[in-house]
Write an enzyme that holds these catalytic residues in place. Structure first.
Site, PDB file in Angstrom:
ATOM      1  N   ARG A 241     -27.169  15.562 -10.485  1.00 37.22           N
ATOM      2  CA  ARG A 241     -26.884  14.882  -9.205  1.00 37.22           C
ATOM      3  C   ARG A 241     -26.922  13.364  -9.341  1.00 37.22           C
ATOM      4  O   ARG A 241     -27.227  12.644  -8.387  1.00 37.22           O
ATOM      5  CB  ARG A 241     -27.842  15.331  -8.092  1.00 37.22           C
TER       6      ARG A 241
ATOM      7  N   LYS B 219     -15.605   3.086  -8.996  1.00 33.75           N
ATOM      8  CA  LYS B 219     -14.721   4.226  -8.717  1.00 33.75           C
ATOM      9  C   LYS B 219     -14.665   5.074  -9.974  1.00 33.75           C
ATOM     10  O   LYS B 219     -14.177   4.623 -11.015  1.00 33.75           O
ATOM     11  CB  LYS B 219     -13.305   3.745  -8.375  1.00 33.75           C
TER      12      LYS B 219
ATOM     13  N   GLU C 212      -2.548  -6.431 -14.267  1.00 29.76           N
ATOM     14  CA  GLU C 212      -3.626  -6.560 -13.270  1.00 29.76           C
ATOM     15  C   GLU C 212      -4.039  -8.028 -13.123  1.00 29.76           C
ATOM     16  O   GLU C 212      -4.355  -8.481 -12.022  1.00 29.76           O
ATOM     17  CB  GLU C 212      -4.833  -5.700 -13.653  1.00 29.76           C
TER      18      GLU C 212
ATOM     19  N   LYS D 185     -12.569  -9.334  -8.149  1.00 33.47           N
ATOM     20  CA  LYS D 185     -12.732  -7.922  -7.791  1.00 33.47           C
ATOM     21  C   LYS D 185     -14.108  -7.681  -7.181  1.00 33.47           C
ATOM     22  O   LYS D 185     -14.245  -6.937  -6.201  1.00 33.47           O
ATOM     23  CB  LYS D 185     -12.510  -7.014  -9.008  1.00 33.47           C
TER      24      LYS D 185
ATOM     25  N   GLU E 124     -13.968   1.365   0.247  1.00 30.12           N
ATOM     26  CA  GLU E 124     -12.609   1.252   0.779  1.00 30.12           C
ATOM     27  C   GLU E 124     -12.544   1.797   2.202  1.00 30.12           C
ATOM     28  O   GLU E 124     -11.636   2.526   2.579  1.00 30.12           O
ATOM     29  CB  GLU E 124     -11.623   1.991  -0.140  1.00 30.12           C
TER      30      GLU E 124
ATOM     31  N   ARG F 277     -10.963  -3.463   0.351  1.00 27.03           N
ATOM     32  CA  ARG F 277     -10.790  -3.065  -1.048  1.00 27.03           C
ATOM     33  C   ARG F 277      -9.386  -2.537  -1.314  1.00 27.03           C
ATOM     34  O   ARG F 277      -8.872  -2.625  -2.430  1.00 27.03           O
ATOM     35  CB  ARG F 277     -11.862  -2.018  -1.419  1.00 27.03           C
TER      36      ARG F 277
ATOM     37  N   ASN G  64      -4.985  -2.918  -4.394  1.00 34.55           N
ATOM     38  CA  ASN G  64      -3.824  -2.131  -4.803  1.00 34.55           C
ATOM     39  C   ASN G  64      -2.514  -2.896  -4.604  1.00 34.55           C
ATOM     40  O   ASN G  64      -1.433  -2.297  -4.595  1.00 34.55           O
ATOM     41  CB  ASN G  64      -3.787  -0.799  -4.042  1.00 34.55           C
TER      42      ASN G  64
ATOM     43  N   HIS H 107       0.704  -1.910  -6.355  1.00 28.02           N
ATOM     44  CA  HIS H 107       0.495  -0.559  -6.879  1.00 28.02           C
ATOM     45  C   HIS H 107       1.314   0.517  -6.167  1.00 28.02           C
ATOM     46  O   HIS H 107       1.409   1.630  -6.673  1.00 28.02           O
ATOM     47  CB  HIS H 107      -0.987  -0.180  -6.807  1.00 28.02           C
TER      48      HIS H 107
ATOM     49  N   HIS I 102       2.559   2.886  -8.696  1.00 31.92           N
ATOM     50  CA  HIS I 102       2.151   4.293  -8.783  1.00 31.92           C
ATOM     51  C   HIS I 102       3.369   5.211  -8.725  1.00 31.92           C
ATOM     52  O   HIS I 102       3.417   6.236  -9.407  1.00 31.92           O
ATOM     53  CB  HIS I 102       1.187   4.651  -7.651  1.00 31.92           C
TER      54      HIS I 102
ATOM     55  N   HIS J 222       0.694   1.322 -17.197  1.00 25.78           N
ATOM     56  CA  HIS J 222       0.238   1.044 -15.836  1.00 25.78           C
ATOM     57  C   HIS J 222       0.518  -0.409 -15.430  1.00 25.78           C
ATOM     58  O   HIS J 222       1.098  -0.677 -14.375  1.00 25.78           O
ATOM     59  CB  HIS J 222      -1.258   1.366 -15.721  1.00 25.78           C
TER      60      HIS J 222
HETATM   61  N1  GLY Z   1      -8.505  -0.278  -8.759  1.00 24.48           N
HETATM   62  C1  GLY Z   1      -8.727  -0.479  -7.374  1.00 24.48           C
HETATM   63  C2  GLY Z   1     -10.163  -0.372  -6.976  1.00 24.48           C
HETATM   64  O1  GLY Z   1     -11.032  -0.303  -7.818  1.00 24.48           O
HETATM   65  O2  GLY Z   1     -10.456  -0.345  -5.809  1.00 24.48           O
END
Ligand code: GLY
Length: 343
Positions: free
Chosen positions: A110, A132, A174, A203, A213, A225, A229, A232, A236, A248
């Site tokens: 956990r 993430k 990026e 970031k 987000e 957040r 993107n 993107h 994407h 990417h």
């Molecule tokens: N790559 C976008 C984020 O980490 O929110």
């Protein structure tokens, strides 16, 4: 060595950026750790020394290895070795490794602590920062995951020297994004360590303001957040379409120019700002146009299904107040913008 804090209350941590940062692992190891499970891939060839009982676990390469089976394999191996809740996972590799090992850390017992040692430019300026973690399902990328912040991130710029040129350029896609999110021209002229640290700091500001987000949606604050993107949505779609030979960062680069052209069509920015997008992207030796023969109808279909679409066709677009989410964009404008960036 440059230290960039990620401020998240009791989940705060430091990102160390510079040559040899990987050798600082022992210093950033959480208190009480007895064992360190190093997760990496064959061929990465970046060694770390945790100064404790450590064992290396190899996972497969490529997006196909970023799946629940790999997470199960890792957790079973951790268990057989005797990794406890007080120990640590250290992910050494690109985004596939840090996403997968970070997620394994999030669910094993956990949640055990983890440290990221990203070995690609893309990982150092984006994937490994912000907690993430997750894996793919046959139905789509990153569909299973968790927000699970690392205890530290070590961005060793020395390891970038041996990256294949195309892999390195992909990370610059990026970096180009951060140019328009915040820093502008200053970023272009920075030396590598400063450049990586500045991208991490930009970031970190977004992650600190909107960790999960949750502030998304049109009209959301300047630090949603979701704005990370930028570029993107088309990026994407180009990746999802699957038949374009694009990394990417290359797909994001095209997506940045597309977003600028679309923003200009909607009267949000002037032509000079579109040219700035083209110049910055081309300056990083990245593509500014769609690949030859790109299927606009398919790309529009995929963009309409993008998980960030909240009302009609939604894009992240530049404008008088900076980059923000814009909903209900007409398909005709999207078609015209795609035509404008056709090779
Ligand atoms: N790559 C976008 C984020 O980490 O929110």
């Amino acid at each position: 060595m440059i230290t960039v804090p990620v401020s998240l209350g009791d989940r705060s941590y430091d990102v160390l950026v510079g040559r040899g940062a990987r050798h600082r692992l022992l210093e950033v190891l959480p208190v009480g750790v007895a064992r360190a499970a190093i997760v990496t891939q064959e061929g990465i060839g970046v060694g770390v020394d945790a100064g404790h009982d450590q064992r290396t676990f190899h996972m497969g390469s490529g997006e196909t290895a970023k799946d629940l089976e790999t997470v199960q394999d890792l957790c079973r191996q951790f268990s057989r070795w005797g990794l406890t809740r007080g120990d640590v996972v250290v992910a050494v590799g690109g985004g596939v490794v840090t996403d997968t090992a970070g997620f394994a850390a999030a669910v094993y017992h956990r949640g055990v602590r983890w440290i990221a040692v990203p070995t690609t430019l893309l990982g150092q300026v984006d994937a490994a920062i912000g907690g993430k973690t997750g894996v793919n399902l046959p139905e789509g990328k990153n569909l299973v995951g968790a927000f699970w912040q690392p205890s530290a991130v070590l961005c060793d710029t020395e390891v970038l020297e041996t990256l294949p040129p195309r892999e390195y350029r992909s990370g610059l896609g990026e970096v180009a994004k951060y140019h328009f999110l915040d820093e502008g021209e200053a970023l272009v002229d920075m030396a590598l360590d400063e450049k990586v640290a500045k991208c991490v700091a930009i970031k970190a500001a977004y992650v600190g303001a909107d960790e999960r987000e949750a502030v998304g949606g049109p009209g959301a604050g300047r630090r949603s957040r979701a704005l990370l993107n930028y570029g993107h949505t088309l990026g994407h779609a180009l990746e999802t379409a699957g038949h374009y030979d694009l990394r990417h960062g290359e797909a994001v680069a095209i997506g940045l120019v597309f977003a600028a052209v679309l923003a200009a069509r909607l009267g949000r920015i002037e032509g000079a700002r579109v040219e700035e997008h083209r110049r910055v992207v081309a300056g990083y030796d990245l593509p500014t146009n769609l690949p030859p023969g790109a299927d606009a109808a398919q790309l529009i279909d995929v963009m309409g299904r993008d998980k960030k679409a909240v009302a009609g066709m939604t894009f992240i677009l530049d404008g008088p107040c900076g980059v923000e989410q814009v909903a209900d964009v007409a398909v005709a404008d999207v078609e015209a913008a795609l035509k404008e960036i056709s090779a």
